[in-house]
Write an enzyme that holds these catalytic residues in place. Structure first.
Site, short mmCIF file in Angstrom:
data_model
loop_
_atom_site.label_atom_id
_atom_site.label_comp_id
_atom_site.label_asym_id
_atom_site.label_seq_id
_atom_site.Cartn_x
_atom_site.Cartn_y
_atom_site.Cartn_z
N THR A 265 -2.92 -31.38 54.17
CA THR A 265 -4.20 -31.34 54.88
C THR A 265 -4.99 -30.10 54.43
O THR A 265 -6.21 -30.07 54.55
CB THR A 265 -4.02 -31.28 56.41
OG1 THR A 265 -3.03 -30.29 56.71
CG2 THR A 265 -3.56 -32.63 56.94
N ARG B 32 2.81 -23.37 53.49
CA ARG B 32 4.17 -22.90 53.61
C ARG B 32 4.80 -22.77 52.23
O ARG B 32 4.44 -23.50 51.29
CB ARG B 32 4.99 -23.87 54.46
CG ARG B 32 4.75 -23.73 55.95
CD ARG B 32 5.02 -22.32 56.46
NE ARG B 32 6.43 -22.03 56.49
CZ ARG B 32 7.23 -22.20 57.54
NH1 ARG B 32 6.73 -22.65 58.67
NH2 ARG B 32 8.51 -21.90 57.48
N LYS C 142 6.37 -27.49 46.76
CA LYS C 142 4.95 -27.16 46.69
C LYS C 142 4.62 -26.37 45.43
O LYS C 142 3.46 -26.20 45.07
CB LYS C 142 4.51 -26.41 47.95
CG LYS C 142 4.54 -27.28 49.22
CD LYS C 142 4.13 -26.48 50.44
CE LYS C 142 4.19 -27.25 51.75
NZ LYS C 142 3.05 -28.16 51.96
N LYS D 130 -9.20 -29.31 53.82
CA LYS D 130 -9.98 -28.16 54.31
C LYS D 130 -10.74 -27.50 53.17
O LYS D 130 -11.91 -27.14 53.30
CB LYS D 130 -9.06 -27.14 54.99
CG LYS D 130 -8.30 -27.68 56.20
CD LYS D 130 -7.17 -26.72 56.63
CE LYS D 130 -6.18 -27.42 57.54
NZ LYS D 130 -4.91 -26.66 57.67
C1 LIG Z 1 -3.68 -26.77 57.16
C2 LIG Z 1 -2.60 -25.79 57.37
C3 LIG Z 1 -1.33 -26.01 56.83
C4 LIG Z 1 -1.01 -27.21 55.95
O1 LIG Z 1 -1.32 -26.89 54.62
P1 LIG Z 1 -0.81 -27.82 53.40
O2 LIG Z 1 -1.51 -27.23 52.22
O3 LIG Z 1 -1.29 -29.20 53.70
O4 LIG Z 1 0.65 -27.70 53.34
C5 LIG Z 1 -0.34 -25.05 57.03
N1 LIG Z 1 -0.58 -23.95 57.77
C6 LIG Z 1 -1.79 -23.70 58.30
C7 LIG Z 1 -2.01 -22.44 59.07
C8 LIG Z 1 -2.83 -24.61 58.14
O5 LIG Z 1 -4.03 -24.36 58.69
#
Ligand SMILES: *Cc1c(COP(=O)(O)O)cnc(C)c1O
Length: 799
Positions: free
Chosen positions: A641, A534, A539, A645
């Site tokens: 998160t 986001r 961020k 990934k």
């Molecule tokens: C994992 C994920 C997020 C969270 O991302 P961050 O980098 O931790 O803020 C937001 N949107 C989607 C679609 C995701 O898959």
């Protein structure tokens, strides 16, 4: 039905003919997709029934995860994989001339969430089912999920999302299990049999109708339930203006609030929260009572988890059910409530802490307000005994103060467990943000570092890497991701080249996607440097884009500047009312325009903004990334998160020591991550004692001065004044996110990344170490910790 390819084909064609009254040759791709969905859902229904039956009879504890968001993404492919029928189905379809990949494109992402918080809830559901744990989701069936983003002339444009347009194959409407939910009205108190009894009268009743979705475990027979509530007009309401009532009722579940930090002070939002809580708790207590146990055992058989404070009304609502419906006294009801409920905090940003004006709360939910008042009075009385005369402290801690109801204190006081989502975050909660409560309830506070489901984010998203891993260390890692550490033995083998070849293939695939969607040709041999999340000031996408402008200037000054070619990839939605964030999107696109069209520069770098970042797009991006941008102002990102990934797919992190980056660093070692910038302690020190002067960095760092001036001096030709707000936020407002302060160390570390990427073998080794150490971040590990420490839940194996 799925044991062989011919059996599948026969069942599939028969189902298609029955569902659409057409033969296979005449059917559309959408009908073919829909048919596959129906077939799978029916196939699953036997185990769904069996699971519910065993949950009723096993006597084991049931867990309910209440969340205002579930960011599920697509389910078809994931369900096929968890059922273990992906191969049979894929082959069968191929023989019929259909590619599974093509069918998948017809499934809309279920985007009932904003970002990390909602995606966490979805990963947790997958882990609960895969670990054979009796855990269910409770949420809202928004008619429109998070808006669809398109980019027009560099600006974000929002379109309503339409995931239900063609119906959703996975849901089942359960009209007979609807619940009647009261809003507005008054509370009448009478004395019956010497007991004070409260009745909510003259209420406007809304019918909450559940839609259930099956949640499949991986290669087991567990089928848990995600229950999403919709609001419909009730036949019990005595409303005179029927049209107005119908409209207002349908508005409740019309839209997901498109904001993942601030809260809109809207009655609608409070209605959503109460609908979710009141309907879920009614259904949960009903299902408990069917087991013929005393209500006094509720907490031994039921755990209700509140994901952030949006479902915090569970505290007074459970009290209401236990007292008004079940006839318990306050103390008994309070004991059960606290021991049934647990709470996760997701942010330390104070502007994100939910509060409701008493005026609204009290009129919309009169009986609930009475109970909150009583909880507050009793809590404050306890504080008074402990801190006599310390009015200041009590005012700070109270649940109701300054004409507002505060949802975080309500959650803390009403739950037996309060957890943060990464080590640093939990420490900050204990030592700062929630320190006053920590002093009173130290035993309630604990950490549960977030995780992601490796089944979606590695196995589904990156099948080739998954096969390579399984070929190398065997299949057991799938059920025990810590075994990924076995990969460390391949640090000096041909594994590295195979791994690199897979990464390159993933990059080629993303490159053709980028070409198709944006018309920009990017080189898969360049470094894919990715920031997807986001859009938010904390961020710091702005730090990333200012650094790109600096590189641009550097190449223009010295066209022979030797840098490893890079592709900077962005994806981000900005909340529609978040003006600053939208300007940053425009800035990224303006910089992309400049860079991509400048023949002196575009051989060394390209900038791409991918529109409509969502789960299914993420699945294409993470496997193709070399560098993962996790550059939040330290102390601001609770966990993150996305960082996990990327790591699991072999990208190296450039990041601050914030959120779960701290744990990533502990796992991989400082040599295998690129850290820069202020620490959380340094940021907190600046915040406490001042001492940061953005102006000084502007004056003394020529690199900064040049790029910041370019925001306002006509460098971007037809966008005069476009970026004044960004300029002001950095300088005039003495930027609270310390972009200038961290600029220099960010530029240094980025240069170091370019150098290190040149040594492919060394880089691949680091990449391997990141994959090997990522097992800790499986949400299976997280969920086992919740089950052991908070819920005391045990598996129920479905036979
Ligand atoms: C994992 C994920 C997020 C969270 O991302 P961050 O980098 O931790 O803020 C937001 N949107 C989607 C679609 C995701 O898959």
């Amino acid at each position: 039905m799925f044991s062989s390819v011919p059996e599948f084909k026969e069942a599939y064609i028969r189902k298609l003919e029955m569902a659409y009254g057409t033969n296979f040759e005449e059917s559309s791709r959408r009908e073919q997709f829909q048919t596959l969905g129906i077939l799978i859902r029916e196939y699953v229904s036997k185990n769904w029934i069996k699971t519910n039956e065993m949950y009723r009879t096993s006597g084991k504890k049931q867990v309910y995860y209440l969340s205002i968001e579930f960011l599920l993404g697509r389910l078809l492919r994931h369900n096929l994989m968890n059922l273990g029928v992906e191969d049979v189905v894929g082959k069968g379809l191929k023989e019929l001339g259909i590619e599974l990949d093509d069918l998948e494109e017809f499934e809309a992402d279920a985007g009932l969430g904003n970002g990390g918080l909602g995606r966490l809830a979805a990963c947790f559901l997958d882990s609960l089912a895969s670990l054979s744990l009796p855990g269910h989701g409770c949420g809202i069936r928004y008619k429109h999920g998070l808006f669809e983003q398109t980019i027009v002339d560099g600006y974000q444009v929002e379109l309503p999302e339409q995931w239900l347009k063609h119906g959703h194959v996975w849901e089942v409407r359960k009209g007979d299990e609807a619940e009647e939910i009261p809003f507005w009205g008054e509370v009448e108190s009478t004395v019956e049999n010497g007991r004070l009894v409260f009745k909510h009268i003259n209420a406007e009743i809304v019918t909450a109708v559940p839609y259930d979705m099956p949640v499949l475990g991986h290669h087991n027979k567990t089928v848990n339930t995600l229950r999403l509530w919709d609001a419909e007009p009730s036949k019990f309401t005595a409303n005179t203006d029927i049209l107005k009532y119908k409209k207002e009722t349908e508005a409740i579940c019309e839209f997901l609030y498109p904001d993942d930090t601030h809260d809109e002070g809207k009655i609608l939002r409070l209605k959503q929260q109460y609908l979710l809580v009141a309907a879920s708790l009614r259904a949960i207590t009903k299902s408990f009572k069917k087991k013929n146990r005393s209500i006094l055992e509720l907490h031994e058989h039921t755990s209700i988890h509140i994901n952030d404070t949006h479902p915090a009304l569970a505290v007074p609502e459970l009290m209401r059910i236990l007292m008004d419906d079940e006839g318990l006294g306050w103390d008994e009801a309070w004991h059960l409530t606290v021991n049934t409920l647990s709470y996760t905090n997701h942010t330390t940003l104070s502007e994100a802490l939910e509060r409701w004006p008493v005026r609204i709360f009290k009129t919309l939910l009169p009986r609930i307000y009475m109970i909150v008042e009583e909880i507050n009075e009793r809590f404050c009385k306890g504080l008074w005994d402990r801190y006599p005369g310390d009015w200041n402290r009590i005012e700070n801690m109270a649940i109701i103060a300054h004409d507002e109801v505060r949802m975080a204190p309500l959650s803390i006081v009403g739950s037996h467990s309060i957890n943060g989502v990464a080590k640093l975050h939990t420490d900050i909660l204990k030592e700062r943000e929630m320190n006053l409560y920590y002093q009173i309830f130290p035993e309630r506070f604990n950490n549960k570092t977030n995780g992601i489901t490796h089944r979606r984010w590695l196995m589904k998203a990156n099948p080739r890497l998954t096969d390579l891993i399984t070929d190398s260390i065997g299949p057991d890692w799938v059920n025990d991701t810590m075994q990924l550490e076995k990969l460390l033995q391949f640090r000096d083998s041909s594994f590295l080249e195979k791994m690199a070849e897979i990464k390159h293939g993933n990059k080629e695939r993303l490159a053709s996607r980028i070409l198709e969607k944006t018309g920009i040709a990017v080189d898969p041999h360049s470094i894919f440097d990715v920031q997807v999340k986001r859009l938010h000031a904390y961020k710091r996408q702005l730090l990333n884009v200012l650094h790109i402008m600096y590189l641009y200037n550097r190449i223009k000054e010295n066209p022979h500047y030797d840098m490893y070619p890079r592709t900077f990839i962005f994806g981000a939605k900005a909340s529609p009312g978040y003006y600053f964030a939208k300007k940053v999107i425009k800035l990224i696109n303006s910089v992309a325009d400049k860079v991509n069209h400048d023949p002196e520069v575009n051989k060394k770098m390209k900038v791409v903004f991918l529109e409509n970042y969502r789960v299914s797009l993420g699945e294409e991006i993470f496997p193709a990334a070399d560098v993962s941008e996790q550059i939040s102002t330290a102390s601001k990102e609770a966990s993150g998160t996305g960082n996990m990934k990327f790591m699991m797919n072999g990208a190296l992190t450039v990041g601050t020591l914030d959120g779960a980056n701290v744990e990533i660093t502990e796992l991989v070692g400082r040599e295998n991550i690129f850290l820069f910038g202020l620490s959380a302690a340094e940021v907190l020190e600046y915040q406490r004692n001042g001492g940061y002067h953005a102006q000084e960095y502007y004056h003394y760092d020529r690199r900064i001065r040049t790029v910041v001036d370019q925001l306002v001096n006509g460098f971007f030709p037809d966008t005069y004044n476009e970026f004044t707000e960004i300029y002001d936020s950095l300088l005039a407002s003495n930027d609270q996110y310390f972009v200038f302060r961290d600029f220099s160390s960010y530029a240094d570390i980025q240069e170091e990344i370019g150098r290190q990427f040149g040594d492919q073998t060394a880089w691949n080794k680091k990449s391997l170490i990141n994959i090997a150490k990522s097992g800790f971040f499986s949400s299976d590990r997280t969920i086992l910790e919740y089950a052991d420490d908070i819920w005391h839940a045990e598996p129920v194996i479905i036979k």
